[in-house]
Write an enzyme that holds these catalytic residues in place. Structure first.
Site, short mmCIF file in Angstrom:
data_model
loop_
_atom_site.label_atom_id
_atom_site.label_comp_id
_atom_site.label_asym_id
_atom_site.label_seq_id
_atom_site.Cartn_x
_atom_site.Cartn_y
_atom_site.Cartn_z
N GLY A 1 -6.04 -20.88 -100.25
CA GLY A 1 -4.69 -21.20 -100.77
C GLY A 1 -4.19 -22.56 -100.72
CG ASP B 1 -5.40 -10.82 -97.21
OD1 ASP B 1 -6.44 -11.35 -96.32
OD2 ASP B 1 -4.46 -11.36 -97.11
CE LYS C 1 -3.72 -11.60 -93.31
NZ LYS C 1 -4.69 -12.08 -94.09
N GLY D 1 -7.05 -19.83 -95.03
CA GLY D 1 -5.98 -20.48 -94.61
C GLY D 1 -6.29 -21.75 -93.86
CE LYS E 1 -8.41 -13.86 -96.67
NZ LYS E 1 -7.17 -14.46 -96.14
#
Length: 252
Positions: free
Chosen positions: A46, A162, A218, A14, A11
């Site tokens: 995000g 996550d 997470k 960011g 994953k």
């Protein structure tokens, strides 16, 4: 020959996703590793979602690391994740010679979720069907999955990437789950990396304020995956890459 027990789920998101140079360096690593290791990529987006919503004058609102998402915002979230971000990644991987296939968690039940009360179209994964992913992996394709799921009525839900990765790793019975982050693993109160973390200690670190914000889902997703049989989980510094694996190992 494909071996299901060797699959890694990775994953990332960011700044690693938003920074073009960092993203390209990571994707080159993925292309090299996929030659000897079956991989599944799961991504969020995000910053890209926040940017798109800001153009609509919709300020971001988070509750315990989850973005509150109404019906109109969900259309933007799905468009950004499953359209813009996912297809950009597939295109860049294709340039590197990869047979990348872009998917949403909604495709063939890859991620099924239930709504989180009070947060609108936000969901928590409850199940992941591995069938489509296994077909692709056996055909030497690289699945690239956006973190949008379906509810029981087959409507979209915005799920934490996550948690989506954790569910997918459990469904695949993956050998390893790796989270690439903006920091070198989980940090203690002095800002130093915690090299190993046992799942029994997670709640204490959350209550003490050592684990906060987006790191909460997470680590709780890590705990879920460990409890469901994923043996190796790492939260690593994305810029250090897959070779150095600099970060925190999550243990039973």
């Amino acid at each position: 020959m494909f071996h299901r027990k060797k699959v890694w789920v990775i994953k990332f998101g960011g700044s690693l996703l938003s920074d073009k140079d960092a993203r390209h360096a990571f994707l080159r690593e993925v292309a090299a590793k996929f030659k000897r290791q079956p991989l599944v990529l799961v991504h969020g987006g995000g910053p890209e979602i926040t940017s798109a919503l800001s153009k609509m004058n919709v300020p971001p609102k988070f509750v315990k690391g989850r973005r509150v998402t109404d019906d109109d915002s969900m259309k933007v979230v799905e468009g950004v994740l499953s359209g813009q971000v996912n297809k950009t990644l597939v295109g860049e991987l294709s340039v590197l010679g990869m047979r990348a296939v872009g998917l949403s968690g909604r495709d063939d039940g890859v991620v099924q979720a239930k709504p989180v009360p009070g947060l609108g179209r936000v969901g928590i994964p409850v199940k992941s069907s591995p069938d489509l992913l296994l077909i692709l992996l056996r055909g030497k394709h690289l699945p690239v999955i956006s973190s949008v799921a379906s509810d029981k009525k087959h409507k979209p839900l915005n799920v934490n990437a996550d948690e989506a990765a954790s569910a997918i790793a459990v469904g695949l019975k993956a050998a390893r789950l790796v989270y690439l982050t903006d920091v070198p693993g989980i940090l203690n109160h002095k800002g130093k990396t915690i090299p190993k973390l046992h799942i029994k200690d997670i709640d204490d670190l959350i209550s003490l304020g050592v684990i906060t914000g987006g790191m909460i889902p997470k680590v709780t997703s890590c705990r879920h995956a460990i409890e469901k049989g994923v043996h190796e989980i790492d939260i690593i510094d994305g810029r250090a890459g897959l070779k150095k694996m600099k970060g925190t190992r999550i243990l039973r």
